[in-house]
Structures are given as C-alpha cells and as structure tokens.
Design an enzyme around this catalytic site. Structure first.
Site, PDB file in Angstrom:
ATOM      1  N   LEU A   9      50.058  31.052  41.415  1.00 44.03           N
ATOM      2  CA  LEU A   9      50.877  30.789  40.228  1.00 44.03           C
ATOM      3  C   LEU A   9      50.380  31.626  39.056  1.00 44.03           C
ATOM      4  CD1 LEU A   9      51.131  26.883  40.395  1.00 44.03           C
ATOM      5  CD2 LEU A   9      52.450  28.614  41.642  1.00 44.03           C
ATOM      6  N   ALA A  10      51.237  32.506  38.584  1.00 45.85           N
ATOM      7  CA  ALA A  10      50.822  33.419  37.505  1.00 45.85           C
ATOM      8  C   ALA A  10      51.934  33.593  36.487  1.00 45.85           C
ATOM      9  CB  ALA A  10      50.423  34.763  38.104  1.00 45.85           C
ATOM     10  N   ALA A  11      52.780  32.566  36.355  1.00 43.64           N
ATOM     11  CA  ALA A  11      53.954  32.726  35.490  1.00 43.64           C
ATOM     12  C   ALA A  11      53.738  32.184  34.080  1.00 43.64           C
ATOM     13  CB  ALA A  11      55.147  32.015  36.125  1.00 43.64           C
ATOM     14  N   ARG A  16      47.186  30.303  24.921  1.00 48.53           N
ATOM     15  CA  ARG A  16      45.856  30.147  24.316  1.00 48.53           C
ATOM     16  C   ARG A  16      45.077  31.455  24.242  1.00 48.53           C
ATOM     17  NH1 ARG A  16      44.652  25.030  28.156  1.00 48.53           N
ATOM     18  NH2 ARG A  16      46.337  26.029  29.316  1.00 48.53           N
ATOM     19  N   ASN A 342      17.775  71.490  34.603  1.00 48.20           N
ATOM     20  CA  ASN A 342      17.429  70.892  33.310  1.00 48.20           C
ATOM     21  C   ASN A 342      18.577  71.121  32.336  1.00 48.20           C
ATOM     22  OD1 ASN A 342      14.960  69.719  31.728  1.00 48.20           O
ATOM     23  ND2 ASN A 342      16.013  71.156  30.385  1.00 48.20           N
TER      24      ASN A 342
END
Ligand code: UD1
Ligand code: CA
Length: 420
Positions: A9-11, A16, A342
């Site tokens: 679930l990433a909807a 916040r 070097n």
C-alpha cells in the site's frame, strides 16, 4: 515462493511529511523509501507484487516499472486501498502478504518467519508485531488469553490500551478467502473518515477465523515513516548497522558520528576512514587504505589497495590503482588513475564540457604537480610529469615519461625523476 503474492500500500497522501514529493520517493540512504521494501519482497521471490498507488501516482510509476500497479483514486484508508487490489487476484487462491510502503526496514528473514507461522498454524490471518519502548502513534495489539482480538489505533484507544507496548507493524499475511470478503465489511472510522485495514482483525475474530501472530525481537525494523523525524531515525538505524558491519569486517572508522558509509559499499580490511568522510553507494575500497578526513567518495569509484585519499578530495566514477596518493583538495571525475601515481594538491579534472562527461587517464607512476588542470578527454602517459599549475588541454596527451608545464602546457622533454 509458490502461492504467495503481495500487496504493497503506497497510495497515502503522506501529509505528515509536509512535502511536494510523494513519501515513497523520499531518499533513505540513496534509495527511495519504497524501494527498500520492494527489494526485500522481490528477494522473497513471491509470485507477484501489486502496488497500490494514488497520491503522486505518475511520479512513482516512473520509478517503479515492472510492477503490477493499481490506482486508488481517493485516499479512503488502508482498508479501501486493499480493496483496490481485489481485481488482481481473481483466479488466485493462495496467501496474500499485505505490507505498507512506509516500513522500509522490514527484514526478509522476519517476513519469512511471519509466513512460516501463518502456514504452520493454518491461520486465516497472521500479524507481525513488535514490542517497542515508545508505541505512540502506532496501532496497539489487543490480546485476550494471549490471542489477538483486535488492533486499536492511537486516536481510538482508551488510556489503558495506550499503555500497551505491543504494536502493529503493518505487515500481515492473509488467506485470500479471509481477506477480501472481510475487508469489505470494514466500516468507516468516524474520527478519521477512513476505512482502516486494522479493523478487519476484529471482524475476523468475531467470525471465528483463526488469527496468528509473529513478534520480531528487533524493534528497529518496526519503524513506520510518517514524518521527517522518522525518516531521520530510519537513516540512523541503517547507518548504525552499516558501521557495525564494516567494523566487524576489519575497517577502522575513527568517528562514526561524522562519517557516512553507504550500507552496500565494499571496504577492505585495515582501511582507516577518518572523520567527516562520505562514502556513497556503488563504491569499492581495497585493503589498507587511508580515506579522509573530509573526503567524498561518490558512486562508481573503485579504489585499489594501500591508496591514500586525503582531505577535501572528491572522487566520482573514478578508478585508482594500488599505492597511489591523492592527498589534498582534488576533484577527479571519470578518471582512471594507475598505480604508484602521485596527484598533487588542488589537481582538478575538467571532465564536463557542458554537454558530455569525458575521461582522464593517468598512467602508472605519473606525477601530477600541484594545481594542475586536466581537461578531458586527455591521457597522461606512464611515468610522465605534469608541472605545477599546468593546464593540459583536451586531447593534448602527455607521452609516457614526458614532462609538460605551462598554461596551456607545452611539451618540454623527457622526465628524469624516479617516484620511489
Ligand atoms: C498504520 C496502521 C497502524 C500501524 C502503522 C505501522 C492502519 C489504520 N493503521 O498507521 O496500526 O501501527 O501503520 O506503521 O492501517 N495508504 C493507502 N491508501 C490510503 C491510506 C493509506 O495506500 O487511503 C497506505 C499508506 O501509503 C501507507 C499505509 O497505507 O503506506 C499506512 O497508512 P498510514 O496513513 O501511514 O497509517 P499509519 O497511521 O501509519
Ligand atoms: Ca505509516
């Protein structure tokens, strides 16, 4: 894993975070928050992952190609989000993992144990929990005679329930037949005007469906990222684990507080990392090197054994051969530096012409004087000497053993020095 599929679930709107960028895309140690979890679940080799996207769907889609994506048009809660994935499981009868996109620290081993508990107990739903010191803002796990009867959200909890420190991490496994029909029965939460997935637990209990649980001992993997503060906490948890791993493999980190090392960086033993150094992803460092203080080693850099990289040195997409020294105020981008080279203080590769990046190749035992500018593409041959303050222009390669000096540098003759 056969007969196991996952819904992530990433909807959610990620309010916040106070950000214009969708929460799943915020970077946590060089990868998006969501990518941590999708990598873990991909490693489990489940049959399929369904991503539920809504807020910021277009931006997230671009970064997560190859997933089965379903669209939750209105953010009506985690229960509604699960419902949005229903059509993807029509001809399927196995188990379904339900996970939240904002729990990036979940471990593969823990998910495996959750699955094992679920199968061996023949549960309809098995819930991953943890005991934490500060349960604030998490759903609390309510048990009667040891078995879970419901999950209450902070906002709806009684003072007694708030005192419970066993939390719902937001990772569950359901039999398909005990997921969708019951999620359908979840009622709107009056306070938040959302359908809570967590309410399905009590509905299952009432319907006498067997509910199991697995509790992880590592409370640090429970973190859910809702705000920038939690993002920072997750960052520190990963950092601490990475430091421990490198130290256990024989790397000295003088000051872990000011040092950042990507968890996937590879560092050989007896290498010492001095304070204020940043080592980014896709970096390999050999044994017995000294790196820093104040060095920044960026992606695509490969450093061989016994190399010394000093203060204010930035390396990106650069290879450095054994025993070479780059000790002060230098930028090398897209460079290949041989062994026993070097590089003098203040040397800069001009690798970008405004359109493309070009390579600088510096042969074994070459000596680059202080303040040199090497305009790429350019090669400095083996054992050559570039005088202090020289500007070596593009394609004006310095022959092996040659000496050049000036602005722009002209070829003066043969080198008559020995590095060692
Ligand atoms: C949720 C759990 C809580 C648990 C905590 C763990 C619920 C109701 N509560 O709280 O018990 O302790 O996670 O971190 O599930 N989402 C959608 N669509 C929506 C709403 C949410 O896809 O309409 C997704 C979010 O993108 C997020 C996940 O669901 O990945 C959880 O939602 P979030 O609002 O973060 O829930 P929490 O308050 O953290
Ligand atoms: Ca959350």
């Amino acid at each position: 894993m056969k007969n196991i599929r996952a819904i992530i679930l990433a909807a959610g709107s990620g309010t916040r975070m106070k950000s214009k960028m969708p929460k799943p895309l915020h970077a946590l140690h060089s990868k998006p928050i969501l990518k941590h979890l999708t990598d873990t679940v991909n490693n489990l080799r489940v049959e399929k992952i369904v991503l539920v996207l809504g807020h910021g769907i277009e931006k997230i889609k671009k970064e997560f190609k190859g997933f089965d994506i379903t669209h939750q048009k209105r953010q009506l809660g985690s229960g509604d989000a699960v419902n949005c994935a229903r059509s993807r499981f029509r001809n399927y009868n196995g188990d379904i993992l339900v996970l939240y996109a904002d729990t990036p620290l979940l471990k593969k081993e823990t998910l495996k144990k959750l699955i094992k508990t679920h199968k061996s107990g023949n549960f309809g739903c098995t819930i991953l929990t943890a005991r934490v010191n500060d349960p604030k803002n998490y759903g609390r796990v309510i048990r009667k005679k040891n078995s879970i009867t419901k999950i209450v959200e902070e906002k709806d909890a009684t003072p007694d329930e708030r005192g419970i420190n066993e939390i719902n991490i937001g990772a569950y496994i359901f039999k398909k037949k005990t997921l969708f029909p019951y999620v359908n029965k979840v009622k709107l939460n009056a306070k938040k005007r959302e359908y809570y997935l967590t309410d399905v637990v009590n509905i299952l209990k009432t319907a006498n469906v067997k509910i199991g649980s697995f509790s992880t001992k590592d409370a640090s993997e429970a973190i859910g990222i809702n705000s920038r503060r939690e993002l920072m906490k997750a960052h520190y948890i990963i950092k601490e684990k990475a430091m421990k791993k490198h130290m256990e493999r024989g790397v000295t980190v003088i000051d872990p507080v000011t040092t950042q090392i990507d968890p996937e960086a590879v560092i050989g033993k007896d290498t010492i990392i001095y304070p204020n150094t940043i080592i980014e992803k896709n970096v390999t460092i050999g044994e017995g090197c000294k790196i820093g203080p104040f060095a920044r080693i960026r992606p695509g850099t490969k450093i061989a054994k016994r190399v010394e990289i000093g203060n204010f040195v930035e390396l990106v997409r650069t290879k450095v051969g054994e025993n070479s020294k780059i000790k002060h105020m230098t930028y090398l981008g897209d460079a290949e530096v041989g062994r026993d080279v070097n590089i003098g203080a203040g040397t800069i590769t001009a690798n970008y012409d405004g359109k493309k990046k070009h390579k600088t190749i510096i042969g074994d035992r070459a000596f680059i004087g202080v303040g040199a500018i090497l305009i790429a593409p350019v090669k400095v041959g083996k054992g050559a000497l570039v005088g202090a303050g020289s500007v070596v222009t593009r394609k004006k390669d310095v022959p092996a053993g040659g000496v050049v000096a000036g602005v722009p540098a002209r070829i003066l003759g043969k080198a008559r020095y020995r590095l060692r």
